[in-house]
Motif scaffolding. Structure first.
Motif, PDB file in Angstrom:
ATOM      1  N   GLU B  51       1.197 -47.501   2.457  1.00 24.14           N
ATOM      2  CA  GLU B  51       1.279 -47.814   3.882  1.00 24.14           C
ATOM      3  C   GLU B  51       2.699 -47.826   4.410  1.00 24.14           C
ATOM      4  N   THR B  52       3.632 -48.357   3.606  1.00 25.45           N
ATOM      5  CA  THR B  52       4.972 -48.521   4.167  1.00 25.45           C
ATOM      6  C   THR B  52       5.912 -47.392   3.813  1.00 25.45           C
ATOM      7  N   SER B  53       5.666 -46.669   2.736  1.00 26.25           N
ATOM      8  CA  SER B  53       6.665 -45.646   2.446  1.00 26.25           C
ATOM      9  C   SER B  53       6.117 -44.312   1.976  1.00 26.25           C
ATOM     10  N   ILE B  54       5.265 -44.284   0.971  1.00 29.50           N
ATOM     11  CA  ILE B  54       5.031 -42.961   0.372  1.00 29.50           C
ATOM     12  C   ILE B  54       3.889 -42.183   1.000  1.00 29.50           C
ATOM     13  N   SER B  55       3.039 -42.838   1.798  1.00 31.86           N
ATOM     14  CA  SER B  55       1.872 -42.201   2.421  1.00 31.86           C
ATOM     15  C   SER B  55       1.016 -41.463   1.372  1.00 31.86           C
ATOM     16  N   HIS B  56       0.000 -40.737   1.835  1.00 31.78           N
ATOM     17  CA  HIS B  56      -0.897 -40.095   0.861  1.00 31.78           C
ATOM     18  C   HIS B  56      -0.278 -38.842   0.249  1.00 31.78           C
ATOM     19  N   ALA B 220       5.190 -36.622   6.132  1.00 26.73           N
ATOM     20  CA  ALA B 220       4.278 -37.588   5.512  1.00 26.73           C
ATOM     21  C   ALA B 220       2.893 -37.405   6.102  1.00 26.73           C
ATOM     22  N   LEU B 221       1.887 -37.379   5.233  1.00 26.14           N
ATOM     23  CA  LEU B 221       0.508 -37.168   5.681  1.00 26.14           C
ATOM     24  C   LEU B 221      -0.355 -38.359   5.293  1.00 26.14           C
ATOM     25  N   ILE B 222      -1.196 -38.768   6.221  1.00 24.36           N
ATOM     26  CA  ILE B 222      -2.228 -39.758   5.885  1.00 24.36           C
ATOM     27  C   ILE B 222      -3.569 -39.066   6.091  1.00 24.36           C
ATOM     28  N   LEU B 223      -4.419 -39.156   5.076  1.00 25.26           N
ATOM     29  CA  LEU B 223      -5.741 -38.517   5.174  1.00 25.26           C
ATOM     30  C   LEU B 223      -6.779 -39.550   5.604  1.00 25.26           C
ATOM     31  N   HIS B 224      -7.924 -39.044   6.002  1.00 23.52           N
ATOM     32  CA  HIS B 224      -9.009 -39.969   6.339  1.00 23.52           C
ATOM     33  C   HIS B 224      -9.520 -40.683   5.091  1.00 23.52           C
ATOM     34  N   VAL B 226      -8.627 -41.373   0.930  1.00 27.01           N
ATOM     35  CA  VAL B 226      -7.653 -41.256  -0.174  1.00 27.01           C
ATOM     36  C   VAL B 226      -8.171 -40.319  -1.263  1.00 27.01           C
ATOM     37  N   GLU B 227      -9.483 -40.359  -1.461  1.00 22.09           N
ATOM     38  CA  GLU B 227     -10.068 -39.563  -2.549  1.00 22.09           C
ATOM     39  C   GLU B 227      -9.834 -38.064  -2.348  1.00 22.09           C
ATOM     40  N   ALA B 228      -9.560 -37.674  -1.087  1.00 22.27           N
ATOM     41  CA  ALA B 228      -9.394 -36.247  -0.796  1.00 22.27           C
ATOM     42  C   ALA B 228      -7.985 -35.766  -1.132  1.00 22.27           C
ATOM     43  N   VAL B 229      -7.128 -36.689  -1.600  1.00 20.44           N
ATOM     44  CA  VAL B 229      -5.729 -36.345  -1.819  1.00 20.44           C
ATOM     45  C   VAL B 229      -5.561 -35.132  -2.730  1.00 20.44           C
ATOM     46  N   ASP B 230      -6.237 -35.143  -3.871  1.00 27.84           N
ATOM     47  CA  ASP B 230      -6.017 -34.051  -4.827  1.00 27.84           C
ATOM     48  C   ASP B 230      -6.507 -32.696  -4.311  1.00 27.84           C
ATOM     49  N   PRO B 231      -7.743 -32.621  -3.797  1.00 24.97           N
ATOM     50  CA  PRO B 231      -8.164 -31.313  -3.260  1.00 24.97           C
ATOM     51  C   PRO B 231      -7.288 -30.824  -2.111  1.00 24.97           C
ATOM     52  N   VAL B 232      -6.894 -31.731  -1.219  1.00 29.75           N
ATOM     53  CA  VAL B 232      -6.048 -31.303  -0.098  1.00 29.75           C
ATOM     54  C   VAL B 232      -4.704 -30.808  -0.625  1.00 29.75           C
ATOM     55  N   ALA B 233      -4.151 -31.524  -1.599  1.00 37.80           N
ATOM     56  CA  ALA B 233      -2.875 -31.105  -2.183  1.00 37.80           C
ATOM     57  C   ALA B 233      -2.993 -29.706  -2.767  1.00 37.80           C
ATOM     58  N   THR B 234      -4.099 -29.446  -3.432  1.00 44.77           N
ATOM     59  CA  THR B 234      -4.299 -28.132  -4.046  1.00 44.77           C
ATOM     60  C   THR B 234      -4.328 -27.034  -2.977  1.00 44.77           C
ATOM     61  N   THR B 235      -5.057 -27.282  -1.902  1.00 41.42           N
ATOM     62  CA  THR B 235      -5.122 -26.267  -0.837  1.00 41.42           C
ATOM     63  C   THR B 235      -3.747 -26.042  -0.221  1.00 41.42           C
ATOM     64  N   LEU B 236      -3.058 -27.152   0.056  1.00 40.62           N
ATOM     65  CA  LEU B 236      -1.751 -27.013   0.693  1.00 40.62           C
ATOM     66  C   LEU B 236      -0.785 -26.242  -0.196  1.00 40.62           C
ATOM     67  N   ARG B 237      -0.891 -26.469  -1.505  1.00 41.27           N
ATOM     68  CA  ARG B 237       0.029 -25.790  -2.422  1.00 41.27           C
ATOM     69  C   ARG B 237      -0.165 -24.280  -2.371  1.00 41.27           C
ATOM     70  N   THR B 238      -1.425 -23.835  -2.233  1.00 39.33           N
ATOM     71  CA  THR B 238      -1.637 -22.387  -2.161  1.00 39.33           C
ATOM     72  C   THR B 238      -1.208 -21.864  -0.801  1.00 39.33           C
ATOM     73  N   GLN B 239      -1.386 -22.694   0.242  1.00 33.65           N
ATOM     74  CA  GLN B 239      -1.021 -22.226   1.573  1.00 33.65           C
ATOM     75  C   GLN B 239       0.482 -22.273   1.800  1.00 33.65           C
ATOM     76  N   LEU B 240       1.167 -23.208   1.149  1.00 31.70           N
ATOM     77  CA  LEU B 240       2.603 -23.360   1.362  1.00 31.70           C
ATOM     78  C   LEU B 240       3.348 -23.201   0.045  1.00 31.70           C
ATOM     79  N   PRO B 241       3.338 -21.991  -0.496  1.00 33.80           N
ATOM     80  CA  PRO B 241       3.921 -21.810  -1.845  1.00 33.80           C
ATOM     81  C   PRO B 241       5.416 -22.110  -1.873  1.00 33.80           C
TER      82      PRO B 241
END
Ligand SMILES: Nc1ncnc2c1ncn2[C@@H]1O[C@H](COP(=O)(O)OP(=O)(O)OP(=O)(O)O)[C@@H](O)[C@H]1O
Ligand SMILES: [Mg+2]
Lengths: 228, 405
Positions: B51-56, B220-224, B226-241
């Motif tokens: 909440e205060t620093s690292i976000s999702h 910094a991103l906050i998701l709806h 928390v459980e979606a963190v890993d799949p979203v990270a995976t998608t972003l990594r392919t989209q933003l190499p």
């Protein structure tokens, strides 16, 4: 054909320092429908002989046949299953499961034989009726007198429709009235249902009721009389 | 009927059975409650950090982590933020200008991380605005160079709200520059280390000092969820190499590590409790068997085979353990639920918790799976504890058992 045959049955206990020769060669034949008493002084080997005939213990040497089966060859669960199907037991005490009612105790044996529920209930009630305890069906052993408990034990022993019933001093803990009642019951079942009974006793009144009396002493058969 | 016999058998010796049931319940209650407390502690720290620093999720230039130089900005940062905000999983996104620097007052100086933020956007990804204990979160009263600092830093610098402090840093060209900032708010999080080493200024003021134009070093991103963190990270990594995308576990690996240690400690703790229970159960069952030797001999004589005898003893043990286990679990659930509403204040014993980034008021939590897991462990313990007594019973020799007085 004989229900029970023993051949040169010997049993020696080695648990103490001095070996105890409890049985010294017993040859005994019991026919179907007998009402036989094993009699003898304390330590003469009555219990030992009944245990061997009932497959509760292994002889040191010799053999026991129940009809065609040589039960001294049976082991483990086969022997337990044989006892379940073919032999009825009445002990001196602790015959019944204390947490079950009279009726449940009788049904339990049939449950072990995997008989259907209907049949179990019906036969349990019939047997309770036969031993004169229909109204005590729902009492637990603790709520029954010693004589009543032994009657339930007889009913339980018959539940499996065994080839014979072994009773080791069934009246030892009973007063004379209960003893007489139990013997009346056993004699009646013997005559009407042709149940084979072999029982051990010290009691002269019980001996008098037997049709055949086998005397044991020091592990030998001293005499064997059949009344006419 | 075996069930019936087993159930009735355990009530033959009421007191003895109740004692072992009570022991099982008590053991579970103690164990589960302590585990719930530590889990609550870890969760609170995790939530607070998120909440205060690292976000999702955080996005950086790949080289930014190595040496936090001003030049490692995220190219087209603002456009990226706008497109990230349109993703369905994303609740909020905010950019930060991040630079290391020195803060000094008349009394002292200290190295800090300076986050240049857009206050309204930052509100969406960080709850630092809730942690303000004095002053306010970038109100309009101070027009020039407002700054938020932590309580610990304020104490160290001996400054207050409205005090003036100097930020010194390297600008885009490598020149040392400095600016005067006015403290508008003082925050206090559960971590005094954070409070000492983190300050917030407005992005525009920081960019001005750095001589940059809306430089964004961190998104910094906050998701709806928390459980979606890993799949979203995976998608972003392919989209933003070309960029580095990190989940909260990667940004603060010690969190996951602490979590892991807590789990292991909990397991060891449970194991000790279960071993103690196992001995209690073994003892009770051995007693139950020894006093029933004749009855067991009779059962074997009349035709109860070894499998059934074994099952009966196993069932008795399971009933004992299950009754105690269910009571213990229910009481634990109740206690955790009750205490979680008010929290439990450990400040009396552990003021020092704050130095390690832990809250002193703890709200215990236990995941539902954990109750299941513990239930299963009690079940297995009961079965294992039944083995020895059952084996003893199976070894009985019917002829001898019946003779026993
Ligand atoms: N487990 C054992 N170990 C050693 N000796 C034994 C054992 N069981 C029986 N005996 C001995 O074997 C002999 C026969 O015992 P058994 O119990 O068969 O006699 P019994 O005729 O039934 O006596 P009672 O009328 O007292 O019941 C006795 O001398 C007894 O002490
Ligand atoms: Mg005897």
């Amino acid at each position: 054909m004989a229900v029970i045959r023993t051949k040169d049955l010997k049993k020696t206990y080695n648990s103490s320092m001095v070996p105890v020769h409890a049985l010294n060669g017993i040859d005994l034949t019991i026919e179907k429908g007998e009402f036989t008493a094993l009699v003898g002084p304390s330590g003469s080997g009555k219990t030992t002989l009944l245990n061997l005939i009932g497959g509760l213990d292994q002889p040191t040497s010799g053999k026991v046949w129940v009809e065609e089966t040589e039960i001294t060859q049976l082991k483990g669960n086969d022997l337990i299953d044989f006892r379940l199907k073919s032999i009825g037991f009445v002990f001196q005490a602790y015959n019944l499961i204390p947490v079950l009612t009279a009726q449940e105790n009788i049904e339990f044996i049939m449950l072990l034989q995997k008989r259907p529920k209907k049949e179990r209930q019906q036969r349990a009630l019939e047997l309770l009726n036969a031993v004169g305890l229909k109204d005590r069906a729902h009492n637990r052993p603790g709520q029954l007198s010693g004589g009543q408990q032994q009657r339930v034990a007889v009913a339980r022993a018959l539940a499996a429709k065994p080839k014979f019933v072994l009773a080791d001093e069934p009246t030892a803990n009973l007063d004379s009235t209960s003893t007489a009642n139990l013997l009346d019951l056993m004699a009646e079942l013997n005559q009407q249902e042709k149940v084979t009974f072999i029982f051990s006793t010290h009691d002269q009144r019980v001996i008098d009721r037997a049709r055949r009396v086998v005397w044991l002493e020091d592990g030998r058969i001293l005499s064997d009389e059949t009344k006419m | 009927m075996l069930f019936l016999i087993a159930w009735r058998n355990i009530w033959r010796s009421k007191l003895r059975s109740l004692v072992i049931m009570f022991a099982i319940a008590l053991g579970l209650w103690g164990g589960l409650f302590v585990i719930a407390l530590s889990q609550g502690m870890v969760n609170q720290r995790m939530d607070a950090l998120i909440e205060t620093s690292i976000s999702h999720l955080q996005i950086h230039h790949p080289q930014f982590a190595d040496n936090q130089q001003v030049k490692w900005v995220i190219p087209k940062g603002q456009a990226l933020i706008d497109s990230l905000r349109r993703l369905p999983e994303v609740r909020a996104a905010a950019g930060r200008t991040v630079v290391m620097g020195m803060v000094s007052s008349a009394a002292a100086g200290s190295g800090v991380q300076i986050d240049g933020i857009i206050p309204a956007a930052e509100r969406q990804v960080s709850k630092i605005y809730e942690k303000i204990t004095e002053g306010a979160y970038f109100d309009e009263s101070v027009k020039r160079n407002p700054i938020l600092i932590g309580k610990k830093l304020a104490t160290k610098l001996k400054v207050n709200v409205r005090s003036k402090i100097i930020l010194t840093l390297q600008d885009r060209h490598g020149n040392i520059t400095a600016g005067a900032f006015r403290v508008v708010g003082i925050f206090e999080t559960i971590s005094s280390r954070f409070d000492e080493h983190q300050v917030y200024v407005r992005a525009e003021d920081l960019n001005h000092l750095l001589d940059t134009e809306n430089a964004i070093h961190e998104i910094a991103l906050i998701l709806h969820d928390v459980e979606a963190v890993d799949p979203v990270a995976t998608t972003l990594r392919t989209q933003l190499p070309a960029l580095k995308v990190e989940t909260w576990k990667e940004t603060a690996p010690e969190l996951d590590y602490i979590n892991e240690i807590m789990n292991q400690t909990s397991s060891i703790f449970m194991l000790i409790i279960l071993v103690a229970l196992a001995f209690g159960i073994i003892n009770t069952m051995l007693m139950a068997i020894l006093e029933r030797v004749r009855e067991l001999g009779m059962l074997m004589a009349v035709g109860m085979n070894k499998f059934r005898l074994f099952s009966m003893i196993l069932l008795e043990t399971l009933f004992l353990a299950a009754t105690g286990g269910i009571v213990g679990t229910l009481v634990s659930m109740g206690t955790v639920w009750l205490v979680a509403r008010t929290g439990i204040d450990l400040s009396v014993f552990a003021e020092g918790l704050r130095d390690f980034g832990y809250d002193t008021v703890i709200y215990p939590v236990l995941a539902p799976e954990f109750y299941l897991e513990v239930g299963l462990m009690v079940f297995i313990t009961a079965i294992l504890s039944a083995l020895y007594p059952a084996w003893k019973a199976l070894k009985l020799h019917p002829a001898e058992a019946i003779r026993t007085i």
